[in-house]
Design a protein around this motif. Structure first.
Motif, PDB file in Angstrom:
ATOM      1  N   ALA A  74       0.572  -1.825  -0.059  1.00  0.00           N
ATOM      2  CA  ALA A  74       0.755   0.000  -0.180  1.00  0.00           C
ATOM      3  C   ALA A  74       1.007   1.264   0.137  1.00  0.00           C
ATOM      4  O   ALA A  74       1.849   1.162   0.086  1.00  0.00           O
ATOM      5  CB  ALA A  74      -0.841   0.484   1.106  1.00  0.00           C
ATOM      6  N   TYR A  75      -0.067   2.536  -0.759  1.00  0.00           N
ATOM      7  CA  TYR A  75       0.896   3.497  -0.643  1.00  0.00           C
ATOM      8  C   TYR A  75       0.042   4.125   0.147  1.00  0.00           C
ATOM      9  O   TYR A  75      -0.978   5.234  -0.706  1.00  0.00           O
ATOM     10  CB  TYR A  75       1.259   3.573  -2.028  1.00  0.00           C
ATOM     11  CG  TYR A  75       2.067   5.142  -1.717  1.00  0.00           C
ATOM     12  CD1 TYR A  75       3.144   5.995  -1.554  1.00  0.00           C
ATOM     13  CD2 TYR A  75       1.778   6.522  -2.778  1.00  0.00           C
ATOM     14  CE1 TYR A  75       3.957   6.459  -1.351  1.00  0.00           C
ATOM     15  CE2 TYR A  75       2.043   7.019  -2.886  1.00  0.00           C
ATOM     16  CZ  TYR A  75       3.547   7.690  -2.212  1.00  0.00           C
ATOM     17  OH  TYR A  75       4.361   8.894  -2.011  1.00  0.00           O
ATOM     18  N   HIS A  76       0.362   4.594   1.427  1.00  0.00           N
ATOM     19  CA  HIS A  76      -0.324   5.702   2.031  1.00  0.00           C
ATOM     20  C   HIS A  76      -0.132   6.390   3.225  1.00  0.00           C
ATOM     21  O   HIS A  76       1.254   5.209   3.893  1.00  0.00           O
ATOM     22  CB  HIS A  76      -1.891   5.113   2.565  1.00  0.00           C
ATOM     23  CG  HIS A  76      -2.351   4.086   3.315  1.00  0.00           C
ATOM     24  ND1 HIS A  76      -1.567   3.421   4.431  1.00  0.00           N
ATOM     25  CD2 HIS A  76      -2.790   3.137   2.590  1.00  0.00           C
ATOM     26  CE1 HIS A  76      -2.314   2.879   4.881  1.00  0.00           C
ATOM     27  NE2 HIS A  76      -2.347   2.105   3.317  1.00  0.00           N
ATOM     28  N   PRO A  77      -0.071   6.944   4.227  1.00  0.00           N
ATOM     29  CA  PRO A  77       0.293   7.477   5.438  1.00  0.00           C
ATOM     30  C   PRO A  77       0.135   6.076   6.871  1.00  0.00           C
ATOM     31  O   PRO A  77      -0.787   5.722   6.326  1.00  0.00           O
ATOM     32  CB  PRO A  77      -0.199   8.896   5.716  1.00  0.00           C
ATOM     33  CG  PRO A  77      -1.450   9.583   4.209  1.00  0.00           C
ATOM     34  CD  PRO A  77      -1.678   8.717   3.889  1.00  0.00           C
ATOM     35  N   SER A  84       5.297  12.074  10.000  1.00  0.00           N
ATOM     36  CA  SER A  84       4.785  13.066   8.920  1.00  0.00           C
ATOM     37  C   SER A  84       3.637  12.895   8.026  1.00  0.00           C
ATOM     38  O   SER A  84       3.174  14.244   7.876  1.00  0.00           O
ATOM     39  CB  SER A  84       5.619  13.470   7.742  1.00  0.00           C
ATOM     40  OG  SER A  84       5.623  12.666   6.837  1.00  0.00           O
ATOM     41  N   ARG A  85       3.154  11.799   8.268  1.00  0.00           N
ATOM     42  CA  ARG A  85       1.757  11.544   7.380  1.00  0.00           C
ATOM     43  C   ARG A  85       2.047  11.574   6.496  1.00  0.00           C
ATOM     44  O   ARG A  85       0.786  11.816   5.079  1.00  0.00           O
ATOM     45  CB  ARG A  85       0.566  12.593   8.207  1.00  0.00           C
ATOM     46  CG  ARG A  85       0.765  12.173   9.589  1.00  0.00           C
ATOM     47  CD  ARG A  85      -0.252  11.752  10.206  1.00  0.00           C
ATOM     48  NE  ARG A  85      -0.875  10.759   9.530  1.00  0.00           N
ATOM     49  CZ  ARG A  85      -1.710  10.313   9.577  1.00  0.00           C
ATOM     50  NH1 ARG A  85      -1.763   9.295  10.388  1.00  0.00           N
ATOM     51  NH2 ARG A  85      -3.481  10.208   9.305  1.00  0.00           N
ATOM     52  N   LYS A  86       2.851  11.591   5.576  1.00  0.00           N
ATOM     53  CA  LYS A  86       3.221  11.644   4.345  1.00  0.00           C
ATOM     54  C   LYS A  86       3.822  10.336   3.332  1.00  0.00           C
ATOM     55  O   LYS A  86       3.352   9.290   4.315  1.00  0.00           O
ATOM     56  CB  LYS A  86       4.560  12.285   3.756  1.00  0.00           C
ATOM     57  CG  LYS A  86       4.500  13.525   3.907  1.00  0.00           C
ATOM     58  CD  LYS A  86       6.051  14.761   3.206  1.00  0.00           C
ATOM     59  CE  LYS A  86       6.702  16.121   3.760  1.00  0.00           C
ATOM     60  NZ  LYS A  86       7.684  15.975   2.973  1.00  0.00           N
TER      61      LYS A  86
END
Length: 123
Positions: A74-77, A84-86
């Motif tokens: 997955a690619y999310h925070p 950093s919540r990126k």
């Protein structure tokens, strides 16, 4: 594409996802009637992908021969990996009871292997 403990257990269920496209050989799904995630089990595919509203990769789930979820990239925070919540490219492993491991950053080998599915993810 039903719910946990249904199709894999031999119980057919109504569809709660729509196929909205393909990336290579994997169906891209969108949830119906308020569903937001990907299925915990597969009816027929070995994998499914979910995209973000802007069309970039959000997550991909991989299923075993018995239709159970085994792996998710997955690619999310993921706050435990990056405060950093990126978004961060990471993965989880699942057992047959839908328990998953803590998030781990995707390895170089995973990035190379799944690159063709990671639409819009900076590698």
């Amino acid at each position: 594409m039903g719910g946990r403990g249904t199709f894999a257990a031999g119980n057919p269920v109504p569809y709660t996802y729509a196929t909205v496209g393909r990336i290579e050989d994997v169906k891209v799904l969108s949830g119906l009637n308020g569903k937001h995630g990907l299925p915990e089990e597969s009816h027929s595919s070995y994998a499914y992908i979910k995209l973000k509203p802007d069309g970039t990769f959000h997550e991909m789930r991989i299923y075993d021969k018995d239709h159970y979820l085994t792996f998710e990239i997955a690619y999310h925070p993921e706050p435990k990996l990056d405060s950093s919540r990126k978004p961060v490219l990471h993965y989880h492993l699942y057992d047959k009871k839908f328990n998953r491991t803590s998030a781990k950053k995707a390895t170089k080998a995973m990035k190379k292997h799944y690159k063709k599915y990671l639409k819009g993810v900076p590698l």
